[in-house]
Design an enzyme around this catalytic site. Structure first.
Site, short mmCIF file in Angstrom:
data_model
loop_
_atom_site.label_atom_id
_atom_site.label_comp_id
_atom_site.label_asym_id
_atom_site.label_seq_id
_atom_site.Cartn_x
_atom_site.Cartn_y
_atom_site.Cartn_z
N ARG A 55 -47.18 13.51 6.93
CA ARG A 55 -47.85 13.34 5.12
C ARG A 55 -46.07 14.22 5.03
NH1 ARG A 55 -53.69 16.63 4.21
NH2 ARG A 55 -52.40 16.40 2.34
N GLN A 87 -53.80 22.51 -5.67
CA GLN A 87 -54.13 22.56 -4.61
C GLN A 87 -53.49 21.65 -3.60
OE1 GLN A 87 -58.43 21.39 -5.53
NE2 GLN A 87 -57.59 20.98 -7.75
N ASN A 88 -52.58 20.32 -4.19
CA ASN A 88 -51.05 20.07 -3.35
C ASN A 88 -50.41 20.74 -2.97
OD1 ASN A 88 -52.88 17.99 -5.31
ND2 ASN A 88 -51.07 17.80 -6.56
N HIS A 105 -53.27 26.21 -2.21
CA HIS A 105 -53.67 25.55 -1.12
C HIS A 105 -52.27 25.07 0.15
CE1 HIS A 105 -57.46 23.72 -2.40
NE2 HIS A 105 -57.76 25.26 -2.18
N CYS A 116 -44.67 36.11 13.86
CA CYS A 116 -43.40 37.19 12.93
C CYS A 116 -44.73 37.61 11.86
CB CYS A 116 -42.70 36.18 13.20
SG CYS A 116 -41.70 35.83 12.12
N CYS A 135 -38.00 34.68 14.62
CA CYS A 135 -38.13 35.68 16.00
C CYS A 135 -37.98 34.70 17.46
CB CYS A 135 -39.93 35.94 15.81
SG CYS A 135 -41.18 35.04 16.19
N ALA A 215 -53.35 9.64 -14.71
CA ALA A 215 -52.88 11.31 -15.18
C ALA A 215 -50.56 10.60 -15.82
CB ALA A 215 -51.89 12.15 -13.73
C1 BV8 Z 1 -62.38 29.25 0.88
C2 BV8 Z 1 -54.81 22.32 1.99
C3 BV8 Z 1 -63.45 31.77 0.62
C4 BV8 Z 1 -55.32 21.26 3.12
C5 BV8 Z 1 -57.12 21.63 0.77
C6 BV8 Z 1 -68.76 26.92 -2.55
C7 BV8 Z 1 -69.97 25.60 -2.22
C8 BV8 Z 1 -69.27 24.66 -1.41
C9 BV8 Z 1 -68.92 25.21 -0.32
C10 BV8 Z 1 -67.52 25.86 -0.36
C11 BV8 Z 1 -67.87 27.27 -0.98
N1 BV8 Z 1 -66.35 28.41 -0.88
C12 BV8 Z 1 -66.13 27.27 -0.46
C13 BV8 Z 1 -66.80 26.58 0.40
C14 BV8 Z 1 -66.24 25.53 1.49
C15 BV8 Z 1 -65.05 25.14 1.70
C16 BV8 Z 1 -65.20 23.51 0.36
O1 BV8 Z 1 -65.21 24.19 -0.65
N2 BV8 Z 1 -65.59 22.77 1.01
C17 BV8 Z 1 -66.42 21.51 0.02
C18 BV8 Z 1 -65.76 20.27 0.58
C19 BV8 Z 1 -67.00 21.62 -0.08
N3 BV8 Z 1 -63.52 25.16 0.11
C20 BV8 Z 1 -62.75 26.71 1.60
O2 BV8 Z 1 -62.93 25.79 2.81
C21 BV8 Z 1 -62.37 27.24 1.18
N4 BV8 Z 1 -61.34 29.08 1.22
O3 BV8 Z 1 -63.46 29.24 -0.20
O4 BV8 Z 1 -62.69 30.52 1.38
C22 BV8 Z 1 -62.38 32.55 -0.62
C23 BV8 Z 1 -62.84 32.03 -2.00
C24 BV8 Z 1 -62.72 32.84 -2.95
C25 BV8 Z 1 -61.76 33.82 -2.81
C26 BV8 Z 1 -61.55 34.10 -2.40
C27 BV8 Z 1 -61.79 33.31 -0.69
C28 BV8 Z 1 -60.09 26.94 0.87
C29 BV8 Z 1 -59.94 24.95 0.65
C30 BV8 Z 1 -58.76 24.80 1.27
C31 BV8 Z 1 -59.10 23.61 1.66
N5 BV8 Z 1 -57.67 22.61 2.24
N6 BV8 Z 1 -56.09 21.32 1.45
C32 BV8 Z 1 -54.74 19.51 3.04
O5 BV8 Z 1 -54.18 19.48 1.87
O6 BV8 Z 1 -54.15 19.18 4.02
S1 BV8 Z 1 -58.12 21.49 0.56
C33 BV8 Z 1 -57.92 19.45 -0.36
O7 BV8 Z 1 -58.51 18.68 -1.04
C34 BV8 Z 1 -56.75 19.36 -1.07
O8 BV8 Z 1 -56.11 20.19 -1.27
C35 BV8 Z 1 -58.01 19.39 -2.26
O9 BV8 Z 1 -58.18 21.33 -2.44
C36 BV8 Z 1 -59.02 19.15 -2.45
C37 BV8 Z 1 -58.99 17.82 -2.26
O10 BV8 Z 1 -59.20 17.89 -3.37
P1 BV8 Z 1 -58.58 16.19 -4.95
O11 BV8 Z 1 -57.58 17.19 -4.40
O12 BV8 Z 1 -59.75 16.92 -5.67
O13 BV8 Z 1 -58.33 15.06 -4.40
P2 BV8 Z 1 -59.67 14.11 -4.39
O14 BV8 Z 1 -58.65 12.64 -3.31
O15 BV8 Z 1 -60.93 14.75 -3.85
O16 BV8 Z 1 -60.21 13.40 -5.41
C38 BV8 Z 1 -58.45 13.03 -6.19
C39 BV8 Z 1 -58.78 12.73 -7.77
O17 BV8 Z 1 -58.12 12.20 -9.03
C40 BV8 Z 1 -60.17 12.00 -8.03
O18 BV8 Z 1 -61.14 12.68 -9.54
C41 BV8 Z 1 -60.06 10.89 -8.93
O19 BV8 Z 1 -60.21 10.17 -9.54
C42 BV8 Z 1 -58.70 10.65 -9.12
N7 BV8 Z 1 -57.63 9.98 -9.29
C43 BV8 Z 1 -56.80 9.68 -8.76
N8 BV8 Z 1 -55.88 9.13 -8.95
C44 BV8 Z 1 -55.38 9.87 -10.32
C45 BV8 Z 1 -56.16 9.90 -10.85
N9 BV8 Z 1 -56.43 10.74 -12.04
C46 BV8 Z 1 -55.83 10.53 -12.42
N10 BV8 Z 1 -54.62 9.71 -12.92
C47 BV8 Z 1 -54.71 8.72 -11.30
N11 BV8 Z 1 -53.78 7.90 -11.06
#
Ligand code: BV8
EC number: 2.3.1.286
Length: 229
Positions: A55, A87-88, A105, A116, A135, A215
């Site tokens: 990526r 989130q990107n 993220h 370090c 380091c 978008a």
């Molecule tokens: C945490 C980095 C505690 C790495 C990422 C509550 C309920 C259930 C589960 C949980 C919960 N709380 C926590 C969890 C667990 C978990 C979670 O949410 N799991 C999910 C799967 C259920 N969350 C965590 O673990 C988070 N940590 O909660 O810590 C805490 C909380 C609060 C405060 C303190 C501590 C950490 C999560 C981060 C993980 N890392 N990314 C990497 O990139 O490899 S997440 C990653 O996936 C992205 O960053 C993003 O967040 C997510 C993907 O989602 P989108 O970006 O929305 O992309 P997607 O493809 O899904 O959708 C694209 C959208 O765009 C679609 O709707 C489509 O229609 C639209 N689209 C497409 N093309 C276009 C368009 N729109 C407009 N124009 C276009 N052309």
């Protein structure tokens, strides 16, 4: 008018950056949720490194699109009244001209040393375990937030959401928390909430206003409305 904009993979889709829903959320047959975890990095670091190295290398082949440029234009007009929370892990917002950007993220072009705790701008691979420039230890990992890890700058994000008059969500499926909960947080504090997405997200019904479309079309149009120009 204080505005918080949340972006997801959809804002970079038209630049050629695959979204998480593309390929049914799979990478080389791995569920993304399985590669983007600290556990995966513990047990199969080379697979995880290859995922992020690929990526990171692809970032050099893509450019910002009109949605990124429109948000930079909005920042130019309203300055500190705008905060982009993304989130990107790509750097297309900054390359589009935005400066007030929070990468909740993490960032692909940054390496984090587990020895370090230093962070270094990084454009190359990490799979060959290069030494940390600070380091010298070979304990670098991608500077991204994995599932189960705490997102970055949550205090700054919560403070901005507390004060927001408008909360806009662009190109996100609303599947990952805590980002998916921001609309209720901001809406509950009186902010006007707007969703700009190709299709309705999981939380679409929570928004006061929801527009469907690419978008690159929706964001410049919305920014022109806000700026009246
Ligand atoms: C945490 C980095 C505690 C790495 C990422 C509550 C309920 C259930 C589960 C949980 C919960 N709380 C926590 C969890 C667990 C978990 C979670 O949410 N799991 C999910 C799967 C259920 N969350 C965590 O673990 C988070 N940590 O909660 O810590 C805490 C909380 C609060 C405060 C303190 C501590 C950490 C999560 C981060 C993980 N890392 N990314 C990497 O990139 O490899 S997440 C990653 O996936 C992205 O960053 C993003 O967040 C997510 C993907 O989602 P989108 O970006 O929305 O992309 P997607 O493809 O899904 O959708 C694209 C959208 O765009 C679609 O709707 C489509 O229609 C639209 N689209 C497409 N093309 C276009 C368009 N729109 C407009 N124009 C276009 N052309």
């Amino acid at each position: 008018m204080r505005i918080v904009v949340l972006t997801g993979a959809g804002v970079s889709a038209e630049s050629g950056v695959p979204t998480f829903r593309d390929a049914d959320g799979l990478w080389e047959g791995h569920r993304v949720e399985d590669v983007a975890t600290p556990e995966a990095f513990e047990y199969q670091p080379s697979v995880v490194h290859r995922f992020y190295d690929a990526r990171r290398a692809a970032l050099a082949t893509v450019d910002p699109n009109p949605a990124h440029h429109a948000l930079a234009r909005l920042e130019e007009a309203i300055g500190d009244d705008l905060l982009v929370v993304t989130q990107n892990i790509d750097d297309l917002h900054e390359r589009g001209g935005s400066t007030r950007v929070v990468h909740m993220h993490g960032r692909l072009r940054s390496a984090w040393c587990r020895a370090c705790d230093g962070r270094t701008d990084w454009h190359d691979d990490l799979a060959d375990h290069p030494p940390c420039p600070r380091c010298g230890v070979t304990e670098l990992r991608p500077d991204v937030v994995w599932f189960g890890e705490i997102p970055y700058e949550m205090d700054r994000i919560s403070a901005a959401l507390d004060r927001a008059d408008v909360f806009v969500s662009i190109g996100t499926s609303g599947a990952v928390y805590p980002a998916a909960g921001f609309v209720q947080y901001a809406g509950g504090r009186g902010a006007h909430t707007v969703e700009l997405n190709l299709e309705p997200s999981a939380g679409s019904a929570l928004f006061a206003e929801a527009r469907q479309g690419p978008a690159s079309v929706l964001v410049p149009r919305w920014v022109s409305e806000v700026l009246g120009s």
